[in-house]
Design a protein around this motif. Structure first.
Motif, PDB file in Angstrom:
ATOM      1  N   ARG A  40       0.835  -1.199   0.000  1.00 16.50           N
ATOM      2  CA  ARG A  40       0.000   0.000   0.000  1.00 16.50           C
ATOM      3  C   ARG A  40       0.869   1.248   0.000  1.00 16.50           C
ATOM      4  O   ARG A  40       1.884   1.313   0.715  1.00 16.50           O
ATOM      5  CB  ARG A  40      -0.926   0.035   1.221  1.00 16.50           C
ATOM      6  CG  ARG A  40      -2.243  -0.683   1.005  1.00 16.50           C
ATOM      7  CD  ARG A  40      -2.144  -2.174   1.107  1.00 16.50           C
ATOM      8  NE  ARG A  40      -1.646  -2.595   2.409  1.00 16.50           N
ATOM      9  CZ  ARG A  40      -1.104  -3.774   2.648  1.00 16.50           C
ATOM     10  NH1 ARG A  40      -0.985  -4.665   1.690  1.00 16.50           N
ATOM     11  NH2 ARG A  40      -0.657  -4.085   3.850  1.00 16.50           N
ATOM     12  N   VAL A  78      -0.013   7.081 -10.006  1.00 15.05           N
ATOM     13  CA  VAL A  78      -1.059   6.100  -9.741  1.00 15.05           C
ATOM     14  C   VAL A  78      -1.032   4.952 -10.760  1.00 15.05           C
ATOM     15  O   VAL A  78      -1.071   3.773 -10.378  1.00 15.05           O
ATOM     16  CB  VAL A  78      -2.432   6.813  -9.698  1.00 15.05           C
ATOM     17  CG1 VAL A  78      -3.562   5.830  -9.776  1.00 15.05           C
ATOM     18  CG2 VAL A  78      -2.532   7.653  -8.427  1.00 15.05           C
ATOM     19  N   PHE A  85      -7.173  -0.382  -5.497  1.00 16.40           N
ATOM     20  CA  PHE A  85      -6.819   0.788  -4.683  1.00 16.40           C
ATOM     21  C   PHE A  85      -7.776   0.898  -3.521  1.00 16.40           C
ATOM     22  O   PHE A  85      -8.801   0.202  -3.474  1.00 16.40           O
ATOM     23  CB  PHE A  85      -6.855   2.082  -5.520  1.00 16.40           C
ATOM     24  CG  PHE A  85      -8.181   2.338  -6.166  1.00 16.40           C
ATOM     25  CD1 PHE A  85      -9.200   2.964  -5.465  1.00 16.40           C
ATOM     26  CD2 PHE A  85      -8.419   1.941  -7.477  1.00 16.40           C
ATOM     27  CE1 PHE A  85     -10.433   3.181  -6.051  1.00 16.40           C
ATOM     28  CE2 PHE A  85      -9.658   2.165  -8.068  1.00 16.40           C
ATOM     29  CZ  PHE A  85     -10.659   2.780  -7.353  1.00 16.40           C
TER      30      PHE A  85
END
Ligand code: AMP
Ligand code: DBH
Length: 545
Positions: free
Chosen positions: A84, A99, A194
Protein backbone atom coordinates in the motif's frame (compact mmCIF):
# COMPACT_ATOMS: atom_id res chain seq x y z
CA UNK A 1 -9.52 -15.19 -1.80
CA UNK A 2 -9.33 -12.92 1.23
CA UNK A 3 -5.78 -11.86 2.01
CA UNK A 4 -4.91 -12.22 5.65
CA UNK A 5 -3.87 -9.05 7.45
CA UNK A 6 -1.71 -8.72 10.53
CA UNK A 7 -4.72 -8.97 12.81
CA UNK A 8 -5.79 -12.34 11.46
CA UNK A 9 -9.03 -11.08 9.91
CA UNK A 10 -9.41 -10.96 6.13
CA UNK A 11 -8.42 -7.50 4.83
CA UNK A 12 -11.48 -7.14 2.67
CA UNK A 13 -14.73 -8.84 1.76
CA UNK A 14 -14.70 -10.15 -1.81
CA UNK A 15 -17.87 -10.43 -3.90
CA UNK A 16 -19.53 -13.82 -3.33
CA UNK A 17 -18.41 -16.25 -6.09
CA UNK A 18 -21.91 -16.65 -7.57
CA UNK A 19 -22.36 -12.87 -7.91
CA UNK A 20 -18.86 -12.46 -9.37
CA UNK A 21 -19.53 -15.22 -11.90
CA UNK A 22 -22.75 -13.55 -12.97
CA UNK A 23 -21.18 -10.09 -13.36
CA UNK A 24 -18.55 -11.70 -15.60
CA UNK A 25 -21.09 -13.69 -17.59
CA UNK A 26 -23.24 -10.67 -18.40
CA UNK A 27 -20.14 -8.71 -19.38
CA UNK A 28 -20.06 -6.11 -16.61
CA UNK A 29 -16.68 -7.35 -15.48
CA UNK A 30 -14.26 -7.78 -18.35
CA UNK A 31 -11.09 -8.96 -16.62
CA UNK A 32 -9.19 -5.81 -17.56
CA UNK A 33 -6.76 -4.32 -15.01
CA UNK A 34 -5.92 -0.63 -14.67
CA UNK A 35 -2.49 -1.23 -16.18
CA UNK A 36 -4.08 -2.86 -19.26
CA UNK A 37 -6.73 -0.16 -19.39
CA UNK A 38 -4.15 2.60 -19.90
CA UNK A 39 -2.24 0.52 -22.46
CA UNK A 40 -5.42 -0.08 -24.46
CA UNK A 41 -6.34 3.62 -24.36
CA UNK A 42 -2.83 4.58 -25.46
CA UNK A 43 -2.94 2.11 -28.36
CA UNK A 44 -6.22 3.58 -29.52
CA UNK A 45 -5.75 7.32 -28.88
CA UNK A 46 -1.91 7.54 -29.04
CA UNK A 47 -1.50 11.05 -30.44
CA UNK A 48 -4.51 12.70 -28.83
CA UNK A 49 -3.84 14.95 -25.84
CA UNK A 50 -4.71 13.10 -22.63
CA UNK A 51 -3.72 15.55 -19.89
CA UNK A 52 -3.31 19.33 -19.72
CA UNK A 53 -1.62 20.77 -16.63
CA UNK A 54 -0.75 24.45 -17.04
CA UNK A 55 1.54 24.63 -20.08
CA UNK A 56 2.20 20.89 -20.09
CA UNK A 57 0.27 18.69 -22.51
CA UNK A 58 0.81 14.92 -22.52
CA UNK A 59 -0.52 12.68 -25.26
CA UNK A 60 -1.99 9.26 -24.47
CA UNK A 61 1.21 7.62 -25.74
CA UNK A 62 3.37 9.84 -23.57
CA UNK A 63 1.24 9.22 -20.48
CA UNK A 64 1.47 5.48 -21.09
CA UNK A 65 5.26 5.58 -21.46
CA UNK A 66 5.69 7.72 -18.35
CA UNK A 67 3.50 5.34 -16.33
CA UNK A 68 5.58 2.36 -17.45
CA UNK A 69 8.84 4.06 -16.47
CA UNK A 70 7.31 4.97 -13.13
CA UNK A 71 6.16 1.36 -12.60
CA UNK A 72 9.68 0.06 -13.16
CA UNK A 73 10.96 2.78 -10.84
CA UNK A 74 8.59 1.70 -8.07
CA UNK A 75 9.72 -1.92 -8.51
CA UNK A 76 13.39 -0.86 -8.42
CA UNK A 77 12.70 0.93 -5.15
CA UNK A 78 11.36 -2.21 -3.56
CA UNK A 79 7.62 -1.62 -3.90
CA UNK A 80 6.15 -5.14 -4.06
CA UNK A 81 2.82 -6.32 -5.50
CA UNK A 82 0.11 -5.73 -2.91
CA UNK A 83 2.06 -3.01 -1.04
CA UNK A 84 0.00 0.00 0.00
CA UNK A 85 1.21 3.50 -0.90
CA UNK A 86 -0.59 6.60 0.40
CA UNK A 87 -0.90 9.17 -2.42
CA UNK A 88 -1.73 12.76 -1.49
CA UNK A 89 -1.22 14.98 -4.51
CA UNK A 90 -2.89 18.18 -5.69
CA UNK A 91 -4.27 18.39 -9.24
CA UNK A 92 -1.01 17.83 -11.13
CA UNK A 93 -0.22 15.59 -14.11
CA UNK A 94 2.08 13.48 -11.93
CA UNK A 95 -1.02 12.13 -10.19
CA UNK A 96 -1.56 9.95 -13.27
CA UNK A 97 1.99 8.68 -13.62
CA UNK A 98 2.24 7.93 -9.90
CA UNK A 99 -1.06 6.10 -9.74
CA UNK A 100 -0.84 4.19 -13.03
CA UNK A 101 2.80 3.42 -12.18
CA UNK A 102 1.65 1.90 -8.90
CA UNK A 103 -1.11 -0.06 -10.65
CA UNK A 104 1.42 -1.49 -13.09
CA UNK A 105 3.80 -2.33 -10.28
CA UNK A 106 0.91 -4.25 -8.69
CA UNK A 107 0.84 -1.88 -5.71
CA UNK A 108 -2.30 -0.42 -4.09
CA UNK A 109 -2.64 3.37 -3.96
CA UNK A 110 -4.52 4.81 -0.99
CA UNK A 111 -6.25 7.99 -2.19
CA UNK A 112 -5.79 10.75 0.37
CA UNK A 113 -7.07 14.27 -0.31
CA UNK A 114 -4.92 17.44 -0.13
CA UNK A 115 -7.02 18.66 2.82
CA UNK A 116 -6.05 15.69 5.01
CA UNK A 117 -3.61 16.38 7.83
CA UNK A 118 -1.58 14.41 10.38
CA UNK A 119 -4.60 12.83 12.03
CA UNK A 120 -5.95 11.26 8.83
CA UNK A 121 -2.65 10.51 7.09
CA UNK A 122 -1.16 8.79 10.13
CA UNK A 123 -4.28 6.67 10.36
CA UNK A 124 -4.17 5.71 6.65
CA UNK A 125 -0.47 4.78 6.90
CA UNK A 126 -0.90 2.77 10.07
CA UNK A 127 -4.15 1.07 9.18
CA UNK A 128 -2.94 -0.05 5.76
CA UNK A 129 0.70 -0.74 6.79
CA UNK A 130 1.72 1.60 3.98
CA UNK A 131 5.34 1.37 2.83
CA UNK A 132 5.49 4.78 1.12
CA UNK A 133 3.77 8.16 1.03
CA UNK A 134 3.68 10.46 -2.03
CA UNK A 135 3.17 14.23 -1.70
CA UNK A 136 3.86 17.55 -3.41
CA UNK A 137 6.28 19.92 -1.70
CA UNK A 138 3.79 22.74 -1.17
CA UNK A 139 0.27 23.48 -2.24
CA UNK A 140 -2.31 26.04 -1.24
CA UNK A 141 0.13 27.64 1.20
CA UNK A 142 0.75 24.37 3.05
CA UNK A 143 4.09 22.54 3.29
CA UNK A 144 3.40 18.81 2.97
CA UNK A 145 7.04 17.94 3.80
CA UNK A 146 6.47 19.10 7.37
CA UNK A 147 3.37 16.92 7.53
CA UNK A 148 5.45 14.03 6.15
CA UNK A 149 8.13 14.54 8.86
CA UNK A 150 5.42 14.22 11.44
CA UNK A 151 3.86 11.13 9.84
CA UNK A 152 7.23 9.39 9.44
CA UNK A 153 8.06 9.94 13.09
CA UNK A 154 4.69 8.45 14.06
CA UNK A 155 4.69 5.48 11.64
CA UNK A 156 7.93 3.48 11.70
CA UNK A 157 6.74 1.10 8.96
CA UNK A 158 6.72 3.92 6.40
CA UNK A 159 9.96 3.43 4.47
CA UNK A 160 10.00 6.47 2.19
CA UNK A 161 8.32 9.76 1.32
CA UNK A 162 8.38 10.79 -2.36
CA UNK A 163 7.98 14.47 -3.14
CA UNK A 164 6.80 16.13 -6.35
CA UNK A 165 8.89 19.34 -6.42
CA UNK A 166 11.62 20.19 -3.92
CA UNK A 167 12.05 17.06 -1.75
CA UNK A 168 13.77 18.70 1.23
CA UNK A 169 14.90 15.85 3.49
CA UNK A 170 12.78 13.30 1.58
CA UNK A 171 13.13 11.64 -1.84
CA UNK A 172 12.43 13.38 -5.13
CA UNK A 173 9.61 11.85 -7.15
CA UNK A 174 11.49 12.89 -10.31
CA UNK A 175 14.19 10.33 -9.49
CA UNK A 176 11.80 7.37 -9.45
CA UNK A 177 11.16 6.66 -13.17
CA UNK A 178 13.67 4.30 -14.82
CA UNK A 179 14.03 2.54 -18.16
CA UNK A 180 11.98 -0.65 -18.36
CA UNK A 181 13.90 -3.67 -17.13
CA UNK A 182 12.25 -7.05 -16.66
CA UNK A 183 8.61 -8.04 -16.40
CA UNK A 184 5.93 -6.19 -14.45
CA UNK A 185 3.50 -8.21 -12.32
CA UNK A 186 0.02 -9.02 -13.63
CA UNK A 187 -2.52 -8.38 -10.89
CA UNK A 188 -5.74 -10.39 -10.74
CA UNK A 189 -8.55 -8.18 -12.10
CA UNK A 190 -10.75 -9.42 -9.26
CA UNK A 191 -8.30 -8.18 -6.64
CA UNK A 192 -8.21 -4.81 -4.86
CA UNK A 193 -6.78 -2.11 -7.16
CA UNK A 194 -6.82 0.79 -4.68
CA UNK A 195 -8.32 2.05 -1.46
CA UNK A 196 -10.77 4.93 -1.81
CA UNK A 197 -12.02 6.93 1.19
CA UNK A 198 -15.47 7.62 2.51
CA UNK A 199 -16.10 11.25 3.47
CA UNK A 200 -16.13 10.28 7.12
CA UNK A 201 -18.95 12.39 8.50
CA UNK A 202 -17.97 11.02 11.90
CA UNK A 203 -14.39 10.27 12.92
CA UNK A 204 -11.69 9.48 10.39
CA UNK A 205 -12.60 8.36 6.87
CA UNK A 206 -13.13 4.65 6.29
CA UNK A 207 -11.10 2.80 3.66
CA UNK A 208 -12.92 1.38 0.68
CA UNK A 209 -11.39 -1.51 -1.27
CA UNK A 210 -12.28 -1.31 -4.99
CA UNK A 211 -11.33 -3.97 -7.52
CA UNK A 212 -10.16 -3.47 -11.12
CA UNK A 213 -13.21 -5.32 -12.41
CA UNK A 214 -15.86 -3.48 -10.43
CA UNK A 215 -14.46 0.02 -10.76
CA UNK A 216 -13.69 -0.13 -14.47
CA UNK A 217 -17.26 -1.29 -15.09
CA UNK A 218 -18.60 1.86 -13.39
CA UNK A 219 -16.11 4.01 -15.32
CA UNK A 220 -17.04 2.63 -18.76
CA UNK A 221 -20.77 2.96 -18.13
CA UNK A 222 -20.34 6.47 -16.68
CA UNK A 223 -18.47 7.63 -19.79
CA UNK A 224 -21.40 6.46 -21.93
CA UNK A 225 -24.09 7.98 -19.68
CA UNK A 226 -22.25 11.32 -19.66
CA UNK A 227 -21.75 11.29 -23.42
CA UNK A 228 -17.95 11.45 -23.43
CA UNK A 229 -16.04 10.98 -26.68
CA UNK A 230 -12.82 12.19 -28.27
CA UNK A 231 -14.23 15.69 -28.66
CA UNK A 232 -14.96 16.03 -24.93
CA UNK A 233 -12.79 18.13 -22.62
CA UNK A 234 -13.23 17.27 -18.93
CA UNK A 235 -12.09 19.86 -16.39
CA UNK A 236 -11.04 18.62 -12.95
CA UNK A 237 -12.08 21.29 -10.46
CA UNK A 238 -12.41 19.04 -7.39
CA UNK A 239 -9.42 17.19 -5.88
CA UNK A 240 -8.67 14.57 -8.54
CA UNK A 241 -8.40 11.60 -6.18
CA UNK A 242 -11.95 12.01 -4.89
CA UNK A 243 -14.32 9.38 -6.22
CA UNK A 244 -16.53 11.87 -8.09
CA UNK A 245 -13.84 13.53 -10.30
CA UNK A 246 -11.98 10.22 -10.51
CA UNK A 247 -14.80 8.08 -11.84
CA UNK A 248 -18.17 9.75 -12.35
CA UNK A 249 -17.16 9.84 -15.22
CA UNK A 250 -14.20 11.90 -14.09
CA UNK A 251 -10.67 11.53 -15.33
CA UNK A 252 -10.91 7.76 -15.76
CA UNK A 253 -14.08 8.08 -17.82
CA UNK A 254 -12.33 10.74 -19.89
CA UNK A 255 -9.37 8.42 -20.52
CA UNK A 256 -11.72 5.61 -21.42
CA UNK A 257 -13.38 7.77 -24.08
CA UNK A 258 -10.21 9.38 -25.48
CA UNK A 259 -11.27 12.76 -24.10
CA UNK A 260 -8.92 15.47 -22.90
CA UNK A 261 -8.39 16.11 -19.18
CA UNK A 262 -7.73 19.67 -17.99
CA UNK A 263 -6.44 20.02 -14.42
CA UNK A 264 -7.50 23.11 -12.47
CA UNK A 265 -5.30 23.84 -9.44
CA UNK A 266 -8.22 25.32 -7.45
CA UNK A 267 -12.00 25.45 -8.05
CA UNK A 268 -12.57 29.21 -7.74
CA UNK A 269 -14.19 30.97 -10.73
CA UNK A 270 -11.18 33.26 -11.26
CA UNK A 271 -9.01 30.24 -12.04
CA UNK A 272 -11.59 27.94 -13.62
CA UNK A 273 -13.51 30.33 -15.92
CA UNK A 274 -10.42 31.43 -17.92
CA UNK A 275 -9.37 27.75 -18.18
CA UNK A 276 -12.79 26.79 -19.54
CA UNK A 277 -12.38 29.48 -22.19
CA UNK A 278 -8.76 28.63 -23.05
CA UNK A 279 -9.24 24.86 -23.31
CA UNK A 280 -12.82 24.88 -24.64
CA UNK A 281 -13.95 22.69 -21.73
CA UNK A 282 -17.18 20.77 -22.40
CA UNK A 283 -17.92 19.10 -19.04
CA UNK A 284 -16.93 19.39 -15.40
CA UNK A 285 -18.17 18.27 -11.98
CA UNK A 286 -18.43 20.21 -8.71
CA UNK A 287 -19.98 20.03 -5.24
CA UNK A 288 -22.95 22.36 -4.47
CA UNK A 289 -20.99 25.08 -2.59
CA UNK A 290 -18.73 25.51 -5.64
CA UNK A 291 -21.68 25.51 -8.04
CA UNK A 292 -23.14 28.38 -5.99
CA UNK A 293 -19.86 30.30 -6.23
CA UNK A 294 -19.82 29.87 -10.00
CA UNK A 295 -23.46 30.91 -10.34
CA UNK A 296 -22.87 34.07 -8.35
CA UNK A 297 -19.62 34.87 -10.18
CA UNK A 298 -20.87 34.31 -13.73
CA UNK A 299 -22.54 37.71 -14.29
CA UNK A 300 -19.39 39.68 -13.44
CA UNK A 301 -17.03 37.52 -15.49
CA UNK A 302 -16.09 38.14 -19.08
CA UNK A 303 -14.69 34.64 -19.79
CA UNK A 304 -16.42 32.81 -22.62
CA UNK A 305 -18.10 29.75 -21.11
CA UNK A 306 -19.98 28.82 -24.28
CA UNK A 307 -18.04 25.56 -24.80
CA UNK A 308 -19.44 24.14 -21.53
CA UNK A 309 -22.23 21.67 -22.30
CA UNK A 310 -22.68 19.89 -18.96
CA UNK A 311 -22.19 20.98 -15.37
CA UNK A 312 -22.35 18.01 -13.06
CA UNK A 313 -23.27 18.73 -9.47
CA UNK A 314 -23.04 16.09 -6.77
CA UNK A 315 -21.57 15.08 -3.45
CA UNK A 316 -24.37 16.70 -1.46
CA UNK A 317 -27.95 17.75 -2.17
CA UNK A 318 -28.13 20.53 -4.75
CA UNK A 319 -31.15 22.60 -3.79
CA UNK A 320 -33.84 22.81 -6.44
CA UNK A 321 -33.74 26.62 -6.29
CA UNK A 322 -30.06 26.55 -7.26
CA UNK A 323 -30.51 23.74 -9.80
CA UNK A 324 -33.00 25.84 -11.75
CA UNK A 325 -30.43 28.64 -12.14
CA UNK A 326 -27.83 26.55 -13.99
CA UNK A 327 -29.06 26.72 -17.57
CA UNK A 328 -30.20 30.37 -17.59
CA UNK A 329 -27.12 31.67 -15.75
CA UNK A 330 -24.30 29.41 -16.97
CA UNK A 331 -25.75 28.45 -20.34
CA UNK A 332 -25.20 24.70 -19.97
CA UNK A 333 -27.16 21.63 -18.94
CA UNK A 334 -27.16 20.44 -15.34
CA UNK A 335 -26.50 16.80 -14.51
CA UNK A 336 -27.10 15.76 -10.92
CA UNK A 337 -24.83 13.03 -9.60
CA UNK A 338 -25.61 11.14 -6.42
CA UNK A 339 -22.76 8.80 -5.70
CA UNK A 340 -20.62 7.31 -3.01
CA UNK A 341 -17.07 6.01 -2.93
CA UNK A 342 -18.51 2.72 -1.63
CA UNK A 343 -20.03 2.17 -5.08
CA UNK A 344 -23.54 3.10 -6.24
CA UNK A 345 -23.67 6.15 -8.52
CA UNK A 346 -26.86 7.75 -9.86
CA UNK A 347 -27.06 10.27 -12.68
CA UNK A 348 -29.83 12.33 -14.17
CA UNK A 349 -29.62 11.49 -17.86
CA UNK A 350 -28.71 14.07 -20.49
CA UNK A 351 -32.10 13.58 -22.16
CA UNK A 352 -34.17 13.83 -18.94
CA UNK A 353 -36.56 16.77 -18.97
CA UNK A 354 -35.50 19.90 -17.09
CA UNK A 355 -37.95 19.49 -14.22
CA UNK A 356 -36.73 16.00 -13.45
CA UNK A 357 -33.13 17.21 -13.53
CA UNK A 358 -33.99 20.06 -11.16
CA UNK A 359 -35.73 17.92 -8.55
CA UNK A 360 -34.05 14.51 -8.68
CA UNK A 361 -30.61 13.07 -8.04
CA UNK A 362 -30.82 10.61 -10.90
CA UNK A 363 -31.08 6.88 -11.36
CA UNK A 364 -28.47 4.13 -10.99
CA UNK A 365 -25.78 3.31 -13.53
CA UNK A 366 -26.56 -0.38 -13.83
CA UNK A 367 -29.65 -2.53 -14.39
CA UNK A 368 -28.00 -4.80 -11.81
CA UNK A 369 -27.85 -2.16 -9.08
CA UNK A 370 -30.24 -3.48 -6.44
CA UNK A 371 -31.90 -0.78 -4.32
CA UNK A 372 -34.02 -1.26 -1.23
CA UNK A 373 -35.85 1.59 0.53
CA UNK A 374 -36.62 0.52 4.09
CA UNK A 375 -37.94 1.85 7.39
CA UNK A 376 -36.09 1.78 10.71
CA UNK A 377 -36.94 -1.95 11.04
CA UNK A 378 -35.53 -2.79 7.60
CA UNK A 379 -39.02 -3.32 6.21
CA UNK A 380 -39.55 -2.11 2.65
CA UNK A 381 -41.53 1.18 2.52
CA UNK A 382 -44.49 1.74 0.19
CA UNK A 383 -43.74 3.05 -3.33
CA UNK A 384 -43.08 6.80 -3.26
CA UNK A 385 -42.39 6.85 0.48
CA UNK A 386 -39.10 7.98 2.00
CA UNK A 387 -36.85 5.19 3.24
CA UNK A 388 -33.29 4.37 4.18
CA UNK A 389 -31.41 3.47 1.01
CA UNK A 390 -29.69 0.06 1.00
CA UNK A 391 -27.82 -1.08 -2.09
CA UNK A 392 -25.91 -4.00 -3.57
CA UNK A 393 -24.56 -4.48 -7.06
CA UNK A 394 -21.72 -4.99 -9.52
CA UNK A 395 -19.59 -2.07 -8.30
CA UNK A 396 -20.64 -1.66 -4.65
CA UNK A 397 -18.32 -2.99 -1.95
CA UNK A 398 -19.36 -5.78 0.40
CA UNK A 399 -17.27 -4.45 3.29
CA UNK A 400 -14.76 -1.77 4.31
CA UNK A 401 -11.03 -2.53 4.46
CA UNK A 402 -9.88 -4.13 7.73
CA UNK A 403 -13.11 -3.24 9.49
CA UNK A 404 -14.75 -6.56 10.39
CA UNK A 405 -16.65 -5.14 13.34
CA UNK A 406 -17.94 -2.00 11.65
CA UNK A 407 -18.99 -4.08 8.63
CA UNK A 408 -21.58 -5.90 10.70
CA UNK A 409 -23.49 -2.61 11.11
CA UNK A 410 -22.69 -0.95 7.77
CA UNK A 411 -23.89 -3.95 5.72
CA UNK A 412 -26.88 -6.28 5.96
CA UNK A 413 -26.38 -10.02 6.32
CA UNK A 414 -27.15 -10.43 2.63
CA UNK A 415 -24.53 -7.91 1.57
CA UNK A 416 -26.48 -4.66 1.09
CA UNK A 417 -24.57 -1.48 1.96
CA UNK A 418 -26.45 0.82 4.34
CA UNK A 419 -25.87 4.18 2.65
CA UNK A 420 -27.23 6.25 5.55
CA UNK A 421 -29.22 8.27 3.00
CA UNK A 422 -32.96 8.90 3.13
CA UNK A 423 -34.46 8.78 -0.35
CA UNK A 424 -37.71 8.37 -2.17
CA UNK A 425 -38.20 6.96 -5.64
CA UNK A 426 -40.23 8.66 -8.36
CA UNK A 427 -42.32 6.54 -10.76
CA UNK A 428 -39.60 7.12 -13.39
CA UNK A 429 -37.11 5.31 -11.13
CA UNK A 430 -35.26 8.53 -10.31
CA UNK A 431 -34.25 9.05 -6.70
CA UNK A 432 -34.82 12.16 -4.63
CA UNK A 433 -32.42 12.45 -1.70
CA UNK A 434 -34.28 13.74 1.34
CA UNK A 435 -31.19 13.94 3.54
CA UNK A 436 -28.85 11.80 5.55
CA UNK A 437 -30.58 9.90 8.35
CA UNK A 438 -28.34 11.55 10.90
CA UNK A 439 -28.87 15.06 9.51
CA UNK A 440 -32.58 14.86 10.11
CA UNK A 441 -33.59 17.03 13.04
CA UNK A 442 -35.97 15.54 15.57
CA UNK A 443 -37.70 18.49 17.17
CA UNK A 444 -39.73 16.94 19.98
CA UNK A 445 -40.86 14.16 17.64
CA UNK A 446 -41.49 16.44 14.68
CA UNK A 447 -38.98 15.60 11.97
CA UNK A 448 -37.36 18.44 10.08
CA UNK A 449 -35.46 17.64 6.88
CA UNK A 450 -32.54 20.09 6.80
CA UNK A 451 -32.57 20.14 2.99
CA UNK A 452 -36.16 21.29 2.76
CA UNK A 453 -35.61 24.33 4.96
CA UNK A 454 -32.32 25.11 3.20
CA UNK A 455 -34.04 25.08 -0.17
CA UNK A 456 -36.49 27.73 1.04
CA UNK A 457 -33.73 29.84 2.56
CA UNK A 458 -31.79 29.73 -0.72
CA UNK A 459 -34.72 31.35 -2.47
CA UNK A 460 -34.12 34.54 -0.42
CA UNK A 461 -32.21 37.11 -2.51
CA UNK A 462 -29.79 37.94 0.33
CA UNK A 463 -28.84 34.29 0.96
CA UNK A 464 -25.81 32.80 -0.80
CA UNK A 465 -25.84 29.46 1.03
CA UNK A 466 -27.70 27.86 3.93
CA UNK A 467 -27.20 24.86 6.21
CA UNK A 468 -29.63 23.72 8.86
CA UNK A 469 -28.39 21.58 11.77
CA UNK A 470 -29.68 20.31 15.10
CA UNK A 471 -28.87 22.00 18.41
CA UNK A 472 -29.33 19.83 21.51
CA UNK A 473 -32.24 21.10 23.58
CA UNK A 474 -33.31 20.07 27.10
CA UNK A 475 -37.04 20.28 26.30
CA UNK A 476 -37.44 19.20 22.70
CA UNK A 477 -34.37 16.98 22.42
CA UNK A 478 -33.27 19.00 19.40
CA UNK A 479 -33.99 22.41 17.97
CA UNK A 480 -33.02 23.79 14.57
CA UNK A 481 -30.28 26.27 13.82
CA UNK A 482 -29.98 27.77 10.33
CA UNK A 483 -26.51 28.91 9.34
CA UNK A 484 -26.62 31.42 6.52
CA UNK A 485 -23.88 32.87 4.31
CA UNK A 486 -25.18 36.25 3.09
CA UNK A 487 -25.13 37.65 -0.42
CA UNK A 488 -24.73 41.44 -0.12
CA UNK A 489 -26.40 43.01 2.92
CA UNK A 490 -26.81 40.27 5.58
CA UNK A 491 -30.43 39.38 6.31
CA UNK A 492 -31.58 39.24 9.95
CA UNK A 493 -33.08 36.25 11.72
CA UNK A 494 -36.57 37.83 11.96
CA UNK A 495 -36.47 38.72 8.23
CA UNK A 496 -35.60 35.17 7.27
CA UNK A 497 -38.21 33.65 9.55
CA UNK A 498 -40.88 35.96 8.12
CA UNK A 499 -39.75 34.98 4.63
CA UNK A 500 -40.09 31.26 5.41
CA UNK A 501 -43.51 31.76 6.98
CA UNK A 502 -44.62 33.68 3.90
CA UNK A 503 -43.57 30.69 1.79
CA UNK A 504 -45.98 28.55 3.76
CA UNK A 505 -43.45 26.54 5.74
CA UNK A 506 -44.94 24.72 8.76
CA UNK A 507 -44.30 26.50 12.06
CA UNK A 508 -42.15 23.69 13.50
CA UNK A 509 -39.84 23.94 10.49
CA UNK A 510 -39.08 27.63 11.01
CA UNK A 511 -35.50 27.72 12.37
CA UNK A 512 -35.34 28.30 16.12
CA UNK A 513 -32.06 30.07 15.69
CA UNK A 514 -30.35 31.83 12.78
CA UNK A 515 -26.60 32.42 12.59
CA UNK A 516 -25.24 34.61 9.79
CA UNK A 517 -21.62 33.60 9.08
CA UNK A 518 -19.07 34.68 6.44
CA UNK A 519 -18.48 31.12 5.18
CA UNK A 520 -19.08 27.46 6.01
CA UNK A 521 -16.52 24.87 7.07
CA UNK A 522 -15.90 22.31 4.32
CA UNK A 523 -14.96 18.64 4.04
CA UNK A 524 -11.88 17.56 2.08
CA UNK A 525 -13.72 17.67 -1.23
CA UNK A 526 -15.56 20.91 -0.45
CA UNK A 527 -18.95 19.74 0.80
CA UNK A 528 -20.47 21.81 3.60
CA UNK A 529 -19.45 20.10 6.83
CA UNK A 530 -22.53 19.86 9.05
CA UNK A 531 -20.40 17.98 11.55
CA UNK A 532 -18.17 21.05 11.97
CA UNK A 533 -21.19 23.37 12.16
CA UNK A 534 -22.65 21.23 14.95
CA UNK A 535 -19.27 21.28 16.70
CA UNK A 536 -19.21 25.11 16.46
CA UNK A 537 -22.62 25.26 18.14
CA UNK A 538 -21.49 22.87 20.86
CA UNK A 539 -18.36 24.97 21.47
CA UNK A 540 -20.38 28.21 21.77
CA UNK A 541 -22.85 26.50 24.08
CA UNK A 542 -19.99 25.29 26.29
CA UNK A 543 -18.54 28.81 26.43
CA UNK A 544 -21.90 30.28 27.38
CA UNK A 545 -22.42 27.87 30.29
P1 AMP B 1 -18.91 9.28 0.62
O1 AMP B 1 -19.41 8.11 1.43
O2 AMP B 1 -17.91 10.14 1.28
O3 AMP B 1 -18.43 8.83 -0.71
O4 AMP B 1 -20.12 10.27 0.39
C1 AMP B 1 -21.25 9.81 -0.23
C2 AMP B 1 -22.45 10.48 0.35
O5 AMP B 1 -22.54 11.83 -0.13
C3 AMP B 1 -23.73 9.83 -0.07
O6 AMP B 1 -24.04 8.70 0.71
C4 AMP B 1 -24.71 10.98 0.15
O7 AMP B 1 -25.02 11.14 1.51
C5 AMP B 1 -23.90 12.20 -0.25
N1 AMP B 1 -24.20 12.58 -1.63
C6 AMP B 1 -23.43 12.38 -2.73
N2 AMP B 1 -24.02 12.91 -3.82
C7 AMP B 1 -25.19 13.47 -3.43
C8 AMP B 1 -26.25 14.17 -4.08
N3 AMP B 1 -26.20 14.45 -5.40
N4 AMP B 1 -27.31 14.56 -3.34
C9 AMP B 1 -27.36 14.31 -2.03
N5 AMP B 1 -26.39 13.67 -1.33
C10 AMP B 1 -25.31 13.25 -2.02
O1 DBH C 1 -20.01 12.25 -2.67
C1 DBH C 1 -19.49 11.30 -3.27
O2 DBH C 1 -18.76 10.49 -2.71
C2 DBH C 1 -19.75 11.17 -4.74
C3 DBH C 1 -20.55 12.07 -5.41
C4 DBH C 1 -20.76 11.94 -6.77
C5 DBH C 1 -19.17 10.12 -5.44
O3 DBH C 1 -18.38 9.21 -4.79
C6 DBH C 1 -19.40 9.98 -6.81
C7 DBH C 1 -20.19 10.90 -7.48
O4 DBH C 1 -18.81 8.94 -7.47
Amino acid sequence: MPVLGAIGEPDWVPFPPAAARRYREVGHWTGETFGDFLAARAARFADLVAVVDGDRRWTYAELDERATRMAHGWRARGIEPGDRVVVQLPNVAEFFTVVFGLFRAGAIPVFALPAHRANEITYFCEHTDAVAYVIADRDGGFDYRTLADHVRAAVPGLRAVYVHGDPGAHTSLAEVPVDPDGELPEPDPGSVAFLQLSGGSTGVPKLIPRTHDDYLYSVRESAVICGLDISSVYLVALPVAHNFPLSSPGVLGALHAGSRIVLAPTPGPDVVFPLIERERVTITGVVPPIALLWLDAAPRHTADLSSLRVLQVGGAKFAEAAARRVRPELGCALQQVFGMAEGLVNYTRLDDDEDLVAISQGSPISPDDELRLVDDEDVEVAPGEVGHLLTRGPYTIRGYYRAAEHNTVAFTDDGFYRTGDLVRRLPSGHLVVEGRAKDQINRGGEKVAAEEVENHLLAHPAVHDAAVVAVPDPFLGERTCAFVVPLGTPPTGPQLRAFLRARGLAAYKIPDRVEVVPSFPHTGVGKTSRKDLRAQLAATAAREE
